[in-house]
Structure formats: structure tokens, C-alpha cells
Write a protein that holds these residues in place. Structure first.
Motif, mmCIF file in Angstrom:
data_model
loop_
_atom_site.group_PDB
_atom_site.id
_atom_site.type_symbol
_atom_site.label_atom_id
_atom_site.label_comp_id
_atom_site.label_asym_id
_atom_site.label_seq_id
_atom_site.Cartn_x
_atom_site.Cartn_y
_atom_site.Cartn_z
ATOM 1 N N GLU A 147 -8.567 0.862 3.067
ATOM 2 C CA GLU A 147 -7.263 0.687 2.411
ATOM 3 C C GLU A 147 -7.428 0.476 0.914
ATOM 4 O O GLU A 147 -6.658 1.026 0.110
ATOM 5 C CB GLU A 147 -6.529 -0.496 3.042
ATOM 6 C CG GLU A 147 -6.024 -0.212 4.449
ATOM 7 C CD GLU A 147 -5.568 -1.461 5.184
ATOM 8 O OE1 GLU A 147 -4.782 -1.315 6.136
ATOM 9 O OE2 GLU A 147 -6.001 -2.579 4.806
ATOM 10 N N GLU A 148 -8.422 -0.296 0.529
ATOM 11 C CA GLU A 148 -8.651 -0.532 -0.894
ATOM 12 C C GLU A 148 -9.049 0.741 -1.623
ATOM 13 O O GLU A 148 -8.827 0.866 -2.835
ATOM 14 C CB GLU A 148 -9.719 -1.607 -1.084
ATOM 15 C CG GLU A 148 -9.260 -3.008 -0.682
ATOM 16 C CD GLU A 148 -10.299 -4.068 -0.984
ATOM 17 O OE1 GLU A 148 -11.389 -3.702 -1.451
ATOM 18 O OE2 GLU A 148 -10.007 -5.252 -0.759
ATOM 19 N N PRO A 155 -7.087 -6.564 2.841
ATOM 20 C CA PRO A 155 -7.091 -5.121 3.095
ATOM 21 C C PRO A 155 -8.504 -4.628 3.390
ATOM 22 O O PRO A 155 -9.480 -5.152 2.860
ATOM 23 C CB PRO A 155 -6.566 -4.543 1.779
ATOM 24 C CG PRO A 155 -5.728 -5.630 1.194
ATOM 25 C CD PRO A 155 -6.416 -6.907 1.575
ATOM 26 N N HIS A 182 -6.800 -1.623 -6.048
ATOM 27 C CA HIS A 182 -6.531 -2.995 -5.647
ATOM 28 C C HIS A 182 -7.233 -3.921 -6.637
ATOM 29 O O HIS A 182 -8.378 -3.676 -7.010
ATOM 30 C CB HIS A 182 -7.057 -3.279 -4.239
ATOM 31 C CG HIS A 182 -6.196 -2.739 -3.135
ATOM 32 N ND1 HIS A 182 -6.066 -1.390 -2.886
ATOM 33 C CD2 HIS A 182 -5.421 -3.381 -2.205
ATOM 34 C CE1 HIS A 182 -5.255 -1.217 -1.839
ATOM 35 N NE2 HIS A 182 -4.854 -2.403 -1.422
ATOM 36 N N LEU A 242 0.829 -1.202 0.000
ATOM 37 C CA LEU A 242 0.000 0.000 0.000
ATOM 38 C C LEU A 242 0.861 1.249 0.000
ATOM 39 O O LEU A 242 0.619 2.201 -0.758
ATOM 40 C CB LEU A 242 -0.931 -0.014 1.212
ATOM 41 C CG LEU A 242 -1.848 1.200 1.398
ATOM 42 C CD1 LEU A 242 -2.782 1.363 0.206
ATOM 43 C CD2 LEU A 242 -2.663 1.049 2.693
#
Length: 318
Positions: free
Chosen positions: A67-68, A63, A73, A34
Motif C-alpha cells: 500500500e505504501e 499500511p 506515504h 489511499l
């Protein structure tokens, strides 16, 4: 900061067509990927065989949604648990994700702990055709009816090379080997000799294996499994169990899933399930170390505290 980021992005595109981040479970791979994607404008592509399943976000430490949302992603949670997803299916999806990243001029960052996926990516894969569902169902029915010993004996007659290589009680791999013979008339070793070329040949990637100190890693594994339970892993597994899927499906054998199903059924206590889950995951991490050391020596082993420096060096940074 913007200049450094641009330089890092330019450096990576100049020196490497892709970055591969492998390592044992709970080693910090996803966070590293990330961070790299944010600095380079890259795309994170999943190379973990359990994180492909949409039913299992918590227990596989996928994740988070947040976060995605921070960087692109790909190949996370895109497969239903009822699907017998394979390395061959993953490599086909990975080829599309790689093509998309290149078309958008984004650095592809493959991250995960599944050694077979990385081996397929960098060494190629056998060209076994898809197995028809009726063949798979027939072999699985015989497995349940006759037992694994009977099928292993049959495999020894029809494909002695595979039978010798497999443990006599390895239900999944024995069934797979028989499925290939039933569907194609050829044994797995024959198909392995006629492999597909790698998506990323040597010289087209930089690869690191994140290698934490063992005791620290095991402590992280224990803490993370407990955190999973606190975050809804039992409820997640209960929803999966309610679907009454074939227990031989890969999603049904994800670390923590079988023992939590036993807990849900009242066969073991929560504490017993937690201890088993932690132990099983530590054992898996140990196998990951061994597998990558012997199977993919081109991956450079890097301590977590040195990983960002390693990546910056590969990007031409001082």
C-alpha cells in the motif's frame, strides 16, 4: 476516468489546501486516504501516534509495504521505539511533510486517529521546549523508586492546576508535568498559554470524522485483532520486548503490546490476551468518538458508505 481524476484533483486544489481524515480505530481511514491519494495524486501523511514507530507495523495496523508503494506515504514507521515521541515532535515532522507536498503540488491527506495530533495541526500547540534526557531519566527513576502517589503529591505542591486535572495514578502525564517543571522552571499551563500557531488554520482544510455504526465497528475491531495475531503480532511484540525498553515509553503502551508481553512471559494465555486486546481496543474506539465530538467539532461526521461521496463533493464533483 482520467478526466474525472483530473477534475477531482483540480477541484480539491481549488477548494481545499489539505484533507483531514480522522475516525476511530478500524473504521477504514487508511483505505479511504489511499483511494483519495490515488484519485488526486495526493500524499498520505500519518496522524496516528503509534504508527510512527518502525517496530510496530502489525499491531498498529500500519499500511502494508504494498500500500505504501502505491502512493507517497509520509511519517509512517520513521521513529524508533526507544524515542519518547511527542505531539510537538510530530508537528515539526508534519510541517516538513506539508511543505514537501505543497512544493510538489500534491494534495496533503492527513489520516489517523490521534486527536491531539489533529488538534495541534488545526489549533496549534503549546511551545514546550524539548526535555533533556537526563531530566526525563531522573523523574522516571524517582517514579519507580517512590511511586506515582509521591510524585502526584509533589506535583500538587509545584503545579496544583495540573495535579488537579490529572488522575492520581496517571503515571505518564504526572511524570511529564514534573519533567516540564524540572527542565524549564515553569508549569505546563504557563506553556499552554503561549502556543504555537496551527499549521492549517480554519479555511485551509476539509475535515471528516469517519463514523461507522458502533456494533459494526466493534465487530471489525475484534476481527482485525485476531487477524493481527495470525499475521505475526506476537512475534513483533516479542522482538520489541527483547529490547527491554522503559515500559513508560509510548511504543510500549500501544494497544495490545502490554498484554501480549504478559502472554509472552507466560502470565496469560493467548486466548486471554486476545480477549483483553479486543476489549481494550473497543474501549479506545469509544474514547475516540467522545474526544472528537467534544474537542474538534469542526470535523464533519460521515458514515463510511457516504465518505467517498463527501470527498467528491468537496472536490467539486456532481
Amino acid at each position: 476516468m482520467r478526466v474525472a481524476t483530473r477534475d477531482m484533483q483540480a477541484g480539491f486544489h481549488g477548494l481545499s489546501k489539505a484533507v483531514l481524515i480522522a475516525g476511530p480505530t478500524a473504521s477504514g481511514k487508511s483505505a479511504l486516504a489511499l483511494d483519495l491519494a490515488q484519485k488526486t495524486g495526493g500524499v498520505v501523511i500519518n496522524a496516528d501516534s503509534m504508527q510512527v514507530y518502525r517496530d510496530l507495523r502489525i499491531i498498529t495496523a500500519r499500511p502494508t509495504v504494498e500500500e505504501e508503494a502505491r502512493v507517497p506515504h509520509r511519517l509512517y514507521g520513521h521513529v524508533d521505539a526507544a524515542v519518547n515521541f511527542s505531539a510537538g515532535a510530530w508537528i515539526a515532522d508534519a510541517a516538513k511533510a506539508l511543505e514537501e507536498a505543497r512544493a510538489q503540488d500534491k494534495l496533503p491527506i492527513f489520516v489517523g486517529g490521534s486527536g491531539l495530533y489533529f488538534k495541534a495541526l488545526t489549533r496549534g500547540l503549546s511551545a514546550v521546549p524539548p526535555i533533556p534526557p537526563e531530566v526525563r531519566e531522573n523523574v522516571r527513576a524517582r517514579l519507580e523508586r517512590d511511586g506515582v502517589e509521591a510524585l502526584h503529591a509533589e506535583l500538587a505542591r509545584r503545579d496544583p492546576v495540573s495535579a488537579e486535572r490529572l488522575k492520581p495514578r496517571d503515571r505518564t502525564r504526572i511524570a511529564r508535568a514534573l519533567e516540564v517543571i524540572e527542565a524549564t522552571g515553569r508549569a505546563l499551563p504557563d506553556w499552554h498559554r503561549e502556543g504555537l500557531p496551527p499549521l492549517l488554520p480554519p479555511g485551509e482544510f476539509s475535515a471528516l470524522f469517519l463514523a461507522p455504526e458502533r456494533d459494526a465497528l466493534y465487530a471489525r475491531i475484534d476481527a482485525r485483532f485476531d487477524a493481527m495475531l495470525a499475521s505475526g503480532a506476537i512475534e513483533e511484540v516479542a522482538a520489541l520486548a527483547a529490547r527491554q525498553l522503559d515500559p513508560l515509553l509510548p511504543a510500549m503502551k500501544a494497544h495490545g503490546v502490554p498484554v501480549l508481553i504478559r502472554h509472552i512471559r507466560g502470565e496469560v494465555t493467548r486466548a486471554e490476551a486476545a480477549e483483553f486486546g479486543r476489549t481494550e481496543t473497543r474501549q479506545y474506539a469509544k474514547r475516540q468518538f467522545t474526544w472528537f465530538r467534544h474537542q474538534l467539532p469542526e470535523f464533519e461526521w460521515v458514515a463510511p458508505e457516504a465518505a467517498r461521496g463527501w470527498l467528491e463533493t468537496r472536490a467539486g464533483q456532481p
